[in-house]
Motif scaffolding. Structure first.
Motif, PDB file in Angstrom:
ATOM      1  N   TYR A  59       0.847  -1.196   0.000  1.00 44.36           N
ATOM      2  CA  TYR A  59       0.000   0.000   0.000  1.00 44.36           C
ATOM      3  C   TYR A  59       0.881   1.245   0.000  1.00 44.36           C
ATOM      4  N   HIS A  84      -8.324  11.502  -8.043  1.00 40.26           N
ATOM      5  CA  HIS A  84      -8.100  10.061  -7.983  1.00 40.26           C
ATOM      6  C   HIS A  84      -8.748   9.510  -6.717  1.00 40.26           C
ATOM      7  N   PHE A 139      -5.772   4.576  -5.412  1.00 39.75           N
ATOM      8  CA  PHE A 139      -6.110   3.349  -6.118  1.00 39.75           C
ATOM      9  C   PHE A 139      -5.655   3.429  -7.583  1.00 39.75           C
ATOM     10  N   ASP A 140      -5.116   2.336  -8.049  1.00 46.58           N
ATOM     11  CA  ASP A 140      -4.809   2.193  -9.486  1.00 46.58           C
ATOM     12  C   ASP A 140      -3.980   3.366 -10.007  1.00 46.58           C
ATOM     13  N   PHE A 141      -2.937   3.722  -9.268  1.00 49.23           N
ATOM     14  CA  PHE A 141      -2.123   4.883  -9.630  1.00 49.23           C
ATOM     15  C   PHE A 141      -0.648   4.535  -9.503  1.00 49.23           C
ATOM     16  N   SER A 142       0.139   5.005 -10.433  1.00 53.31           N
ATOM     17  CA  SER A 142       1.590   4.917 -10.320  1.00 53.31           C
ATOM     18  C   SER A 142       2.175   6.247 -10.765  1.00 53.31           C
ATOM     19  N   SER A 156      -9.941  -0.519   2.047  1.00 54.32           N
ATOM     20  CA  SER A 156      -9.897  -0.131   0.633  1.00 54.32           C
ATOM     21  C   SER A 156     -11.203  -0.472  -0.060  1.00 54.32           C
ATOM     22  N   ARG A 162     -13.667   2.377  -1.663  1.00 58.99           N
ATOM     23  CA  ARG A 162     -14.101   2.333  -3.062  1.00 58.99           C
ATOM     24  C   ARG A 162     -15.621   2.387  -3.156  1.00 58.99           C
TER      25      ARG A 162
END
Length: 328
Positions: A224, A253, A277-280, A316, A320
């Motif tokens: 995480y 985001h 979430f779903d981030f880089s 999480s 969501r």
């Protein structure tokens, strides 16, 4: 989940598309001359404040004059009690952004210092409102006071307006379940984790801005990774886990956040740790905005890392679900 109200919003006239900020007691530029003023501290620019602003804008439309907010920095309470931290809902820049969003033509920011604090209520009207700003009208809240020793009341301002030839409208308290919507009530809600109630009073989700700093990278090891933000000590947000949206470069985001001292590990200084979430991407040194959509649970101490990770998985999923339901 019900949608947030849009209290106090009026269509934005074409002439008010450019928001201008005037600092200090000085003559106004020609496009802002002879304004109608919404006067107040406006910390939070909540629905009660929005009602004052809407009243001022309606008066400005009737009189054909630009409508501005007149506000003060620092907050007068910080001037009179400098040793007592004040949980600002909207620091100066955020307050101006929120005022701009109401459709005002601009804002006058008066430095609240010893000179202004010593000015009598009569002198504030005659020298500042009339002599410098040449106001065409004003709107204030029911609890607005001004001048030395807070001697100026809304009723006094109406009397002075009649003498100087400008109308004054006083906006009564905006009640919610027999409780007055106020900056103090919103602070209390945030201090107890009631971010949904705070959002209802604000008319939007409460948010804060800060710069992402380096942490101990523990979240990355747990699967995480987080963006870490150190918040000012005066922010008294309840410790716990939140469903949030983090905005960077104008893009929001979905995320889950923990605010607290990490009792499972070090019980150190308070940090806001946001897992997007779903981030880089690398956010170190970037300013981000975090909006609080829901409170999940208080901060807890876990007996093992595995137990903590299982709870983070559950948090999480819950975050969501809240964010998907909010639709904003």
């Amino acid at each position: 989940m019900t949608s947030l109200p849009r209290a106090g919003r009026l269509p934005m006239p074409a002439s008010q598309l450019s928001f201008q900020v005037v600092q200090g007691i000085r003559p106004l530029p020609e496009p802002l001359a002879r304004p109608v003023l919404a006067i107040g501290n406006f910390d939070g620019v909540h629905r009660g404040h929005q009602a004052v602003i809407a009243t001022a804008r309606a008066m400005g439309a009737r009189l054909g004059r630009p409508t501005l907010a007149l506000t003060f920095e620092p907050h007068p309470r910080s001037f009179f009690q400098p040793s007592v931290p004040l949980f600002r809902l909207t620091p100066a820049r955020e307050k101006l952004d929120a005022l701009e969003a109401t459709g005002l033509a601009g804002a006058i920011v008066l430095p609240f210092d010893g000179t202004l604090a010593a000015l009598s209520a009569e002198a504030f009207v005659a020298e500042v409102l009339v002599g410098t700003f040449g106001i065409a009208g004003a709107a204030v809240g029911f609890d607005f006071h001004f001048g030395k020793a807070r001697s100026g009341s809304p009723a006094f301002l109406k009397e002075q307006g009649a003498q100087h030839g400008f109308p004054v409208e006083v906006v009564e308290a905006l009640l919610e379940a027999d409780d007055t919507i106020s900056s103090t009530a919103i602070r209390r809600a945030l201090e107890s984790g009631q971010v949904g109630h705070a959002a209802h009073m604000l008319g939007r989700h409460w948010s804060l801005r800060s710069v992402v700093i380096h942490g101990d990278k523990r979240g990355r090891d747990l699967g995480y990774p987080t963006a870490n933000l150190a918040l000012p000590e005066e922010i008294q947000l309840a410790f716990g886990i939140y469903a949030v949206k983090l905005t960077v470069d104008g893009i929001p985001h979905d995320a889950v956040a923990s605010y607290g001292r990490r009792p499972t590990f070090d019980n150190g200084r308070a940090l806001l740790e946001v897992h997007i979430f779903d981030f880089s991407g690398d956010l170190y040194g970037r300013e981000v905005e975090v909006a609080f959509h829901g409170y999940l649970r208080p901060e807890l101490k876990f007996s093992s890392v595995d137990e903590l990770v299982r709870q983070m998985d559950a948090d999480s999923r819950a975050a969501r679900a809240i964010l998907a339901a909010s639709g904003s």
